[in-house]
Design a protein around this motif. Structure first.
Motif, PDB file in Angstrom:
ATOM      1  N   MET A 201       0.332 -11.749  16.289  1.00 39.74           N
ATOM      2  CA  MET A 201       0.600 -11.103  17.604  1.00 39.74           C
ATOM      3  C   MET A 201       1.624  -9.790  17.529  1.00 39.74           C
ATOM      4  N   LEU A 202       2.075  -9.503  16.468  1.00 44.36           N
ATOM      5  CA  LEU A 202       3.141  -8.434  16.162  1.00 44.36           C
ATOM      6  C   LEU A 202       2.422  -7.427  15.424  1.00 44.36           C
ATOM      7  N   ASP A 203       1.346  -7.440  14.937  1.00 43.83           N
ATOM      8  CA  ASP A 203       0.615  -6.256  14.509  1.00 43.83           C
ATOM      9  C   ASP A 203       0.724  -5.215  15.255  1.00 43.83           C
ATOM     10  N   VAL A 204       0.811  -3.868  14.725  1.00 44.56           N
ATOM     11  CA  VAL A 204       0.870  -2.825  15.395  1.00 44.56           C
ATOM     12  C   VAL A 204      -0.285  -2.339  15.997  1.00 44.56           C
ATOM     13  N   ASP A 205      -1.428  -2.717  15.442  1.00 44.99           N
ATOM     14  CA  ASP A 205      -2.918  -2.481  15.962  1.00 44.99           C
ATOM     15  C   ASP A 205      -3.503  -3.477  16.779  1.00 44.99           C
ATOM     16  N   TYR A 206      -2.989  -4.990  16.680  1.00 43.28           N
ATOM     17  CA  TYR A 206      -3.942  -5.859  17.112  1.00 43.28           C
ATOM     18  C   TYR A 206      -3.006  -6.767  17.856  1.00 43.28           C
ATOM     19  N   GLY A 207      -1.633  -6.485  17.909  1.00 44.73           N
ATOM     20  CA  GLY A 207      -0.444  -7.401  18.683  1.00 44.73           C
ATOM     21  C   GLY A 207      -0.625  -6.944  19.785  1.00 44.73           C
ATOM     22  N   THR A 208       0.583  -7.758  20.813  1.00 47.16           N
ATOM     23  CA  THR A 208       0.657  -7.523  22.133  1.00 47.16           C
ATOM     24  C   THR A 208       1.581  -6.428  22.414  1.00 47.16           C
TER      25      THR A 208
ATOM     26  N   SER B  10       6.474  -2.478  13.637  1.00 45.48           N
ATOM     27  CA  SER B  10       5.883  -1.191  13.371  1.00 45.48           C
ATOM     28  C   SER B  10       5.075  -1.072  12.014  1.00 45.48           C
ATOM     29  N   SER B  11       4.433  -2.188  11.880  1.00 41.64           N
ATOM     30  CA  SER B  11       3.790  -2.521  10.517  1.00 41.64           C
ATOM     31  C   SER B  11       2.601  -2.939  10.777  1.00 41.64           C
ATOM     32  N   ASN B  12       1.815  -3.198   9.872  1.00 40.69           N
ATOM     33  CA  ASN B  12       0.192  -4.068   9.836  1.00 40.69           C
ATOM     34  C   ASN B  12       0.695  -5.318   9.144  1.00 40.69           C
ATOM     35  N   THR B  13       0.497  -6.328  10.207  1.00 31.33           N
ATOM     36  CA  THR B  13       0.788  -7.793   9.379  1.00 31.33           C
ATOM     37  C   THR B  13      -0.651  -8.558   9.162  1.00 31.33           C
ATOM     38  N   THR B  14      -1.786  -7.812   9.417  1.00 32.40           N
ATOM     39  CA  THR B  14      -3.014  -8.636   9.075  1.00 32.40           C
ATOM     40  C   THR B  14      -3.480  -8.259   7.706  1.00 32.40           C
ATOM     41  N   ILE B  15      -4.387  -8.719   7.067  1.00 34.04           N
ATOM     42  CA  ILE B  15      -4.994  -8.485   5.953  1.00 34.04           C
ATOM     43  C   ILE B  15      -5.124  -7.043   5.372  1.00 34.04           C
ATOM     44  N   GLY B  16      -5.364  -6.379   6.320  1.00 32.15           N
ATOM     45  CA  GLY B  16      -5.872  -4.827   6.143  1.00 32.15           C
ATOM     46  C   GLY B  16      -4.566  -4.271   5.674  1.00 32.15           C
ATOM     47  N   GLY B  17      -3.225  -4.648   5.815  1.00 35.42           N
ATOM     48  CA  GLY B  17      -2.140  -4.520   5.422  1.00 35.42           C
ATOM     49  C   GLY B  17      -1.806  -4.365   4.102  1.00 35.42           C
ATOM     50  N   VAL B  18      -2.269  -5.514   3.744  1.00 33.59           N
ATOM     51  CA  VAL B  18      -2.367  -5.585   2.086  1.00 33.59           C
ATOM     52  C   VAL B  18      -3.028  -4.601   1.466  1.00 33.59           C
ATOM     53  N   CYS B  19      -3.947  -3.999   1.959  1.00 32.89           N
ATOM     54  CA  CYS B  19      -4.683  -2.737   1.492  1.00 32.89           C
ATOM     55  C   CYS B  19      -3.763  -1.497   1.631  1.00 32.89           C
ATOM     56  N   THR B  20      -3.460  -1.340   2.727  1.00 28.56           N
ATOM     57  CA  THR B  20      -2.737  -0.102   3.178  1.00 28.56           C
ATOM     58  C   THR B  20      -1.173  -0.026   2.635  1.00 28.56           C
ATOM     59  N   GLY B  21      -0.472  -1.370   2.691  1.00 29.05           N
ATOM     60  CA  GLY B  21       0.796  -1.325   2.316  1.00 29.05           C
ATOM     61  C   GLY B  21       1.171  -1.539   0.860  1.00 29.05           C
ATOM     62  N   LEU B  22       0.210  -2.171   0.168  1.00 29.52           N
ATOM     63  CA  LEU B  22       0.400  -2.450  -1.204  1.00 29.52           C
ATOM     64  C   LEU B  22      -0.601  -1.523  -2.147  1.00 29.52           C
TER      65      LEU B  22
ATOM     66  N   PRO C  35      -9.734  -3.522  -0.988  1.00 32.20           N
ATOM     67  CA  PRO C  35     -10.529  -4.460  -0.296  1.00 32.20           C
ATOM     68  C   PRO C  35     -11.121  -5.509  -1.256  1.00 32.20           C
ATOM     69  N   SER C  36     -11.955  -5.129  -2.012  1.00 30.01           N
ATOM     70  CA  SER C  36     -12.842  -5.637  -3.085  1.00 30.01           C
ATOM     71  C   SER C  36     -12.128  -6.699  -3.985  1.00 30.01           C
ATOM     72  N   ALA C  37     -10.429  -6.450  -4.036  1.00 33.53           N
ATOM     73  CA  ALA C  37      -9.975  -7.491  -4.912  1.00 33.53           C
ATOM     74  C   ALA C  37      -9.658  -8.572  -3.945  1.00 33.53           C
ATOM     75  N   ILE C  38      -9.652  -8.686  -2.731  1.00 33.09           N
ATOM     76  CA  ILE C  38      -9.275  -9.829  -2.099  1.00 33.09           C
ATOM     77  C   ILE C  38     -10.433 -11.016  -1.873  1.00 33.09           C
ATOM     78  N   GLU C  39     -10.354 -11.601  -2.629  1.00 38.86           N
ATOM     79  CA  GLU C  39     -11.447 -12.758  -2.713  1.00 38.86           C
ATOM     80  C   GLU C  39     -11.278 -13.855  -1.944  1.00 38.86           C
ATOM     81  N   THR C  40     -10.182 -14.308  -1.493  1.00 35.97           N
ATOM     82  CA  THR C  40     -10.238 -15.398  -0.604  1.00 35.97           C
ATOM     83  C   THR C  40      -8.835 -15.553   0.056  1.00 35.97           C
ATOM     84  N   PRO C  41      -9.075 -14.849   1.341  1.00 37.29           N
ATOM     85  CA  PRO C  41      -7.811 -14.595   2.266  1.00 37.29           C
ATOM     86  C   PRO C  41      -7.205 -16.081   2.808  1.00 37.29           C
TER      87      PRO C  41
END
Length: 131
Positions: free
Chosen positions: A1-8, A14-26, A30-36
């Motif tokens: 609920m703290l994600d800048v796009d999907y939170g309250t 001020s960042s993305n805490t979702t699995i998408g943040g792994v792609c943009t932040g690191l 996306p194809s490298a994420i086999e099992t979230p």
């Protein structure tokens, strides 16, 4: 609920805490994420303002969770407000992130609490809301 796009918003980080943040932040494709895997605490915490239906601030159990769990804000050092686990938030996080399993941390902090509660739904004007 703290994600800048999907939170309250505006009560978010001020960042993305979702699995998408792994792609943009690191820079992980996306194809490298086999099992979230979802990672969650056995209870809910919050620093600052924002909606917090299971807030136990000012109660003995809330204080116990805060002290035993060492719940202080990483940047500010402020005490985190603690509350019961909110299963509605877990369901929402799963819809956004698509994890197939959960890693639950801090279960030991609940030791000694005789009755553990969880939020299963919300009510508005006396009517049950399903998440």
């Amino acid at each position: 609920m703290l994600d800048v796009d999907y939170g309250t918003f505006p009560f978010v980080t001020s960042s993305n805490t979702t699995i998408g943040g792994v792609c943009t932040g690191l820079g992980v494709p996306p194809s490298a994420i086999e099992t979230p895997i979802g990672i969650m605490k056995a209870y809910t915490t919050r620093v600052g303002e924002g909606p917090f239906p299971t807030n136990l601030e000012g109660t003995p159990i809330g204080e116990q969770l805060q002290q035993v769990g060492h719940e202080y804000g990483a940047t500010t050092g402020r005490k985190r407000k603690c509350g019961w686990l909110d299963l509605n938030v877990i369901k929402y996080a799963n819809r956004i992130n698509g994890f197939s399993s959960l890693n639950i941390t801090k279960l030991d902090v609940l030791s000694g609490i005789p009755d553990i509660e969880v939020a299963t739904h919300y009510t508005l004007d006396g009517k049950k809301l399903d998440g």
